[in-house]
Design an enzyme around this catalytic site. Structure first.
Site, mmCIF file in Angstrom:
data_model
loop_
_atom_site.group_PDB
_atom_site.id
_atom_site.type_symbol
_atom_site.label_atom_id
_atom_site.label_comp_id
_atom_site.label_asym_id
_atom_site.label_seq_id
_atom_site.Cartn_x
_atom_site.Cartn_y
_atom_site.Cartn_z
ATOM 1 N N GLU A 8 10.175 -12.093 24.787
ATOM 2 C CA GLU A 8 10.666 -13.187 23.951
ATOM 3 C C GLU A 8 9.695 -13.565 22.845
ATOM 4 O OE1 GLU A 8 12.154 -17.775 24.781
ATOM 5 O OE2 GLU A 8 12.677 -16.176 26.190
ATOM 6 N N ASP A 102 12.178 -14.940 28.795
ATOM 7 C CA ASP A 102 12.039 -16.007 29.783
ATOM 8 C C ASP A 102 13.175 -15.961 30.796
ATOM 9 O OD1 ASP A 102 9.740 -16.906 28.652
ATOM 10 O OD2 ASP A 102 10.592 -18.729 27.778
ATOM 11 N N TYR A 326 7.628 -21.594 36.504
ATOM 12 C CA TYR A 326 8.609 -21.886 35.458
ATOM 13 C C TYR A 326 9.111 -23.330 35.562
ATOM 14 C CZ TYR A 326 13.030 -21.495 32.893
ATOM 15 O OH TYR A 326 14.079 -21.692 32.026
#
Length: 579
Positions: A8, A102, A326
């Protein structure tokens, strides 16, 4: 056979390359034997503006609406054209693709939009990493899944993006061209989630302004259980014939009559007797680890942080410092596999901050806490709770004051899972005279359990009440009425929203909806609310940035602009703000 990893952002590509043992960088990618790692820079593509769908949409006019794309167009952002060309060139040389963006819906959309735009039909695998540490990447690479497993995330993201575009573009243009002074220069924004959130705040402010307090009474008695005990405050339980539909005693005549009768009865030391005295051991499990929403609410309550600030800090702790998993998660549970790493993570916590070592030493890593549950991780969408990583080569003094505040909440909540239940003796006492029953309860701690993770001056459970220690007695024993009175009370208006309570309202929007059918839909099995944990902070920030809401002390209130927009929508199309 060559596999291309599509990341990303540049930092992510570097980390994936290191995990794969690649160090040679050439032509915008890390190169190895049969492996290439490259990256986007966030979203390379975006929805086309309305003007791309016809000349009639180049100007903001009411007559041209609605704009409904068919087919939909996504275009390269001007500033990302060169990066896309690099990726497109590398895609042609690869035999298979690994989506390594992600581990969320937006990451899926970023990658698959690129593949769709490039008309890439090659086999896809998915690297799903929730901890951006070297060990996290290596574990993820070892258990990659077929890309089809996560394909639905892409379609979900596309659907959300199109719904936002349709409502935002069309209604914003309609509102601005019809009612705004100055046209496009003074835009009246509409958002599919943003506007109902604004309506929540406006409606709450109206409820406060229109509130009329109601007088009611609470009857309190003070009783002495024996000659050595201090008087105990107890509350009269109200009978149905005394109360209104809301459960309040509003008739002062009844309140005075009860007080008078109890006073007269209390002149005898044997009139009031113990109706119930029961002590039993109870326990409370540790509060589950944080998901983003619960962390934002606690940060708002304890530190006055706005949700977008908490998310910004979490991204720093996750991306830059590699100290937490995360953060954009709705999960409260942890995979059982991670339980096997408990000692490693606790040792890492001690290594980076010795001041927490004494609490870590109390942890029981032999028994699996309830927070470790694979089925509930999957039920929560596959993302697990926000927890500390196993990174040990870090000094916690390098964190900013705000970063440390957020990190401290996360690590203590994690450590609490290993400290056992809070155990206490709960005592329920009832004293009666005829139909009059007074109640009190008390508790005596026996094992602090998870509470040891927190400083004595604070608690992780905001709902717990401090209860008195009740002296021992027996059913049938007489008690002495020392005093009784009817406290005159007034109902209070609903509280203004804080950042934390607004997040709660967005999560539990079904409670704000009058239509039972619609409320049931919004509640559903997943209790979806409006927005997601990953987007609610951004929605609130947009309302601040657009000057629709502002802060007054710690509270969020609508501005004149916010009030006027909701009023305008109510008159023109009530469904757009109907809760």
């Amino acid at each position: 056979m060559t596999t291309l990893y599509l990341c990303e952002k540049p930092s992510q590509a570097k980390e994936v390359a290191e995990a794969l043992g690649l160090s040679r960088k050439s032509d915008g990618a890390y190169m190895g034997d049969g492996v290439i790692v490259t990256n986007a820079v966030g979203h390379l593509l975006e929805h086309a503006n309305p003007g791309s769908y016809g000349a009639q949409f180049l100007k903001w006019t009411l007559d041209s609406l609605p704009c409904i794309p068919d087919p939909w167009q996504i275009l390269l952002k001007p500033e990302t054209v060169e990066q896309y060309k690099t990726i497109e060139r590398l895609l042609k040389t690869a035999d298979s693709i690994v989506i390594a963006t992600d581990a969320d819906r937006e990451g899926e959309v970023i990658a698959r939009n690129i593949l769709e735009y490039a008309n890439c039909k090659k086999p896809i695998q998915r690297l799903w990493v929730q901890e951006t540490t070297p060990s996290g990447y290596k574990k993820g690479i070892a258990k990659m899944k077929d890309g089809k497993v996560y394909e639905s995330l892409y379609y979900s993201g596309v659907g959300r993006g199109r719904a936002d575009w349709l409502s935002g573009m069309n209604i914003t243009r309609a509102l601005t061209t019809s009612f705004s002074v100055g046209g496009e220069g003074n835009v009246l924004h509409f958002g599919r989630v943003q506007t109902p959130t604004l309506a929540l705040i406006v409606f709450r402010e109206r409820a406060i302004a229109n509130f009329k307090p109601i007088d009611h009474y609470s009857i309190k008695g003070e009783f002495s259980l024996n000659r050595d005990s201090l008087p105990i405050k107890m509350t009269l339980q109200l009978l149905d014939e005394w109360i209104d539909a809301s459960g309040r005693l509003v008739d002062k005549t009844i309140a005075d009559k009860i007080v008078s009768e109890c006073h007269a009865a209390g002149e005898s030391t044997t009139t009031f007797k113990v109706l119930k005295y029961e002590t039993k051991e109870e326990s409370e499990p540790p509060p589950l680890p944080y998901y983003l929403g619960s962390l934002q609410k606690d940060c708002a309550k304890q530190f006055g942080m706005r949700p977008d600030k908490v998310l910004e800090i979490c991204q720093s702790l996750y991306d830059t410092h590699k100290l937490i998993s995360y953060p954009r998660t709705e999960g409260e549970y942890i995979p059982t596999q991670i339980f096997e790493e408990s000692t490693l993570r606790l040792n890492a916590l001690k290594a980076i901050d010795p001041s927490i070592a004494s609490i870590c030493e109390l942890a029981d890593t032999k028994n699996v806490p309830r927070a470790f549950n694979d089925k509930l991780v999957e039920k929560g969408g596959g993302h697990f709770a926000i927890i500390p990583t196993d990174k040990a080569n870090f000094n916690v003094s390098n964190l900013s004051a705000n970063e440390l505040q957020v990190y401290d909440l996360i690590r203590r909540r994690y450590i609490a899972q290993f400290l056992g239940y809070y155990v206490f003796d709960k005592t329920d006492l009832e004293v009666s005279y005829g139909a009059y029953v007074f109640k009190a309860s008390g508790r005596i701690p026996k094992n602090d359990g998870w509470k040891r993770a927190y400083p004595k001056a604070t608690t992780a459970d905001e709902n717990i009440e401090v209860e008195p220690t009740l002296p021992k007695t027996e059913v049938g024993e007489p008690v002495v009425l020392c005093d009784i009175k009817a406290d005159a009370l007034k109902t209070k208006p609903p509280a203004r929203y804080t950042a934390g309570s607004l997040l709660t309202a967005m999560e539990s929007i079904d409670k704000e909806i009058d239509d039972p059918r619609l409320a049931a839909i919004m509640k559903g099995k997943e209790k979806a609310g409006i927005g997601t944990n990953a987007t609610r902070a951004e929605v609130i920030k947009k309302l601040f940035d657009g000057a629709y809401i502002e802060e007054s002390k710690k509270y969020i209130v609508p501005t004149n602009k916010g009030n006027e927009l909701v009023t305008l929508l109510e008159k023109g199309c009530p469904a757009l703000v109907d809760l």
